[in-house]
Motif scaffolding. Structure first.
Motif, PDB file in Angstrom:
ATOM      1  N   ILE A 167      10.850  -1.018  -3.761  1.00 45.29           N
ATOM      2  CA  ILE A 167       9.627  -1.652  -4.229  1.00 45.29           C
ATOM      3  C   ILE A 167       8.461  -0.517  -4.309  1.00 45.29           C
ATOM      4  O   ILE A 167       8.058  -0.245  -3.406  1.00 45.29           O
ATOM      5  N   SER A 168       7.964  -0.312  -5.316  1.00 44.11           N
ATOM      6  CA  SER A 168       6.991   0.440  -5.552  1.00 44.11           C
ATOM      7  C   SER A 168       5.575  -0.020  -5.196  1.00 44.11           C
ATOM      8  O   SER A 168       5.371  -1.291  -5.077  1.00 44.11           O
ATOM      9  N   GLU A 169       4.653   0.827  -5.146  1.00 45.46           N
ATOM     10  CA  GLU A 169       3.283   0.491  -4.803  1.00 45.46           C
ATOM     11  C   GLU A 169       2.625  -0.421  -5.764  1.00 45.46           C
ATOM     12  O   GLU A 169       1.587  -1.013  -5.475  1.00 45.46           O
ATOM     13  N   THR A 170       3.126  -0.211  -6.957  1.00 44.99           N
ATOM     14  CA  THR A 170       2.551  -1.184  -8.172  1.00 44.99           C
ATOM     15  C   THR A 170       3.323  -2.578  -8.443  1.00 44.99           C
ATOM     16  O   THR A 170       2.940  -3.243  -9.255  1.00 44.99           O
ATOM     17  N   ALA A 171       4.344  -2.753  -7.855  1.00 43.16           N
ATOM     18  CA  ALA A 171       5.169  -3.896  -7.966  1.00 43.16           C
ATOM     19  C   ALA A 171       4.692  -5.123  -6.845  1.00 43.16           C
ATOM     20  O   ALA A 171       3.977  -4.761  -5.990  1.00 43.16           O
ATOM     21  N   THR A 179       0.766  -1.212  -0.109  1.00 44.64           N
ATOM     22  CA  THR A 179       0.014  -0.107  -0.076  1.00 44.64           C
ATOM     23  C   THR A 179       0.841   1.277  -0.066  1.00 44.64           C
ATOM     24  O   THR A 179       0.357   2.292  -0.340  1.00 44.64           O
ATOM     25  N   ALA A 180       2.143   1.080   0.429  1.00 42.05           N
ATOM     26  CA  ALA A 180       3.191   2.293   0.163  1.00 42.05           C
ATOM     27  C   ALA A 180       4.507   1.779  -0.357  1.00 42.05           C
ATOM     28  O   ALA A 180       4.786   0.662  -0.190  1.00 42.05           O
ATOM     29  N   GLU A 181       5.273   2.356  -0.804  1.00 41.66           N
ATOM     30  CA  GLU A 181       6.545   2.117  -1.153  1.00 41.66           C
ATOM     31  C   GLU A 181       7.482   1.590  -0.195  1.00 41.66           C
ATOM     32  O   GLU A 181       7.399   1.814   1.184  1.00 41.66           O
ATOM     33  N   ILE A 182       7.928   0.595  -0.682  1.00 36.65           N
ATOM     34  CA  ILE A 182       9.089  -0.151   0.398  1.00 36.65           C
ATOM     35  C   ILE A 182      10.462   0.269   0.065  1.00 36.65           C
ATOM     36  O   ILE A 182      10.908   0.080  -0.987  1.00 36.65           O
ATOM     37  N   THR A 183      11.205   0.662   1.126  1.00 35.97           N
ATOM     38  CA  THR A 183      12.534   1.197   0.818  1.00 35.97           C
ATOM     39  C   THR A 183      13.660   0.352   1.040  1.00 35.97           C
ATOM     40  O   THR A 183      13.158  -0.903   1.820  1.00 35.97           O
ATOM     41  N   PRO A 184      14.715   0.390   0.436  1.00 31.55           N
ATOM     42  CA  PRO A 184      15.631  -0.590   0.755  1.00 31.55           C
ATOM     43  C   PRO A 184      16.170  -0.758   2.174  1.00 31.55           C
ATOM     44  O   PRO A 184      15.743   0.264   3.095  1.00 31.55           O
ATOM     45  N   ASN A 185      16.269  -2.061   2.626  1.00 28.28           N
ATOM     46  CA  ASN A 185      16.748  -2.364   4.081  1.00 28.28           C
ATOM     47  C   ASN A 185      15.689  -2.268   4.893  1.00 28.28           C
ATOM     48  O   ASN A 185      15.696  -2.385   6.211  1.00 28.28           O
ATOM     49  N   SER A 186      14.250  -2.205   4.317  1.00 28.17           N
ATOM     50  CA  SER A 186      13.096  -2.203   5.218  1.00 28.17           C
ATOM     51  C   SER A 186      12.964  -3.650   5.659  1.00 28.17           C
ATOM     52  O   SER A 186      13.647  -4.718   5.178  1.00 28.17           O
ATOM     53  N   SER A 187      12.288  -3.962   6.809  1.00 27.83           N
ATOM     54  CA  SER A 187      11.933  -5.300   7.328  1.00 27.83           C
ATOM     55  C   SER A 187      10.703  -5.791   6.572  1.00 27.83           C
ATOM     56  O   SER A 187       9.662  -5.178   6.718  1.00 27.83           O
ATOM     57  N   VAL A 188      10.680  -6.799   6.186  1.00 32.13           N
ATOM     58  CA  VAL A 188       9.537  -7.686   5.376  1.00 32.13           C
ATOM     59  C   VAL A 188       9.637  -9.154   6.195  1.00 32.13           C
ATOM     60  O   VAL A 188      10.412  -9.972   5.873  1.00 32.13           O
ATOM     61  N   VAL A 189       8.565  -9.429   6.790  1.00 31.70           N
ATOM     62  CA  VAL A 189       8.485 -10.409   7.651  1.00 31.70           C
ATOM     63  C   VAL A 189       7.230 -11.474   7.408  1.00 31.70           C
ATOM     64  O   VAL A 189       6.216 -10.839   7.337  1.00 31.70           O
ATOM     65  N   ALA A 190       7.454 -12.502   7.044  1.00 25.55           N
ATOM     66  CA  ALA A 190       6.315 -13.365   6.733  1.00 25.55           C
ATOM     67  C   ALA A 190       6.035 -14.371   7.736  1.00 25.55           C
ATOM     68  O   ALA A 190       7.110 -14.949   8.312  1.00 25.55           O
TER      69      ALA A 190
END
Length: 193
Positions: A123-127, A84-95
């Motif tokens: 990572i853009s909002e459209t990716a 829903t918003a841009e994800i910047t490099p080195n953000s944390s993405v947890v599954a």
């Protein structure tokens, strides 16, 4: 020259070997098809998305030995889950997701699979939203077959934005974990003196 009794014994042995061989070779394609990637339609934040999913287990498992199960989720080429918003490099993405085992070698309570990743690029909002490949470790207590079925999963970005995904009524991906009997370790005879 074979007697009639010897011919009968030979015919019985040959037919028994043919039946056994057919059983062994007939089972191979079934075993190879157990863990194939499959499309599964999940509902994520009120949107239906057909992911390609696979639960992967080792080909051999032994009682009392830890087993790593991998839950691989691939986004579709179109109609994917996007942030829903841009994800910047080195953000944390947890599954994190739940897998339900059923079978005597593992208790039937749900097990949590998890993983995290830090994207190297924006990572853009459209990716497609990156979904890390999740893993879990289980320890079978006995020989047998355990059916593993994936349930719901969630992806969280920077401990803030969460994407909750629920499986269809028949559940998520599944695989059978076959736990074999451990082979006996040969003991050494004492050296004569």
């Amino acid at each position: 020259m074979l007697t009639s009794q010897a011919r009968r014994r030979l015919a019985l042995k040959t037919s028994a070997m043919a039946v056994l061989g057919a059983g062994i070779f007939g089972a191979i394609p079934v075993m190879a098809a157990v863990a194939q990637p499959a499309p599964v339609a999940y509902t994520c934040n009120n949107e239906t998305i057909t992911f390609t999913m696979e639960l992967k287990t080792p080909t051999t498992a032994r009682p009392s030995a830890p087993v790593t199960v991998i839950w691989d989720i691939k986004q579709p080429a179109s109609g994917y889950l996007s942030p829903t918003a841009e994800i910047t490099p080195n953000s944390s993405v947890v599954a994190q997701g739940t897998i339900s085992p059923s079978g005597s070698p593992i208790p039937s309570s749900q097990v949590v699979a998890s993983a995290s990743v830090a994207p190297a690029t924006t990572i853009s909002e459209t990716a497609p939203l990156p979904i890390p490949t999740m893993t879990m470790v289980v320890t079978p207590t006995a020989s047998g077959t355990v059916a593993l079925k994936g349930g719901g999963f969630a992806v969280e970005v920077n401990e803030g934005q969460t994407y909750n995904c629920t499986p269809p009524t028949n559940g998520g991906p599944s695989v059978n974990l076959v736990v074999g009997t451990p082979t006996a370790t040969p003991t050494k005879s004492p050296t004569p003196t």
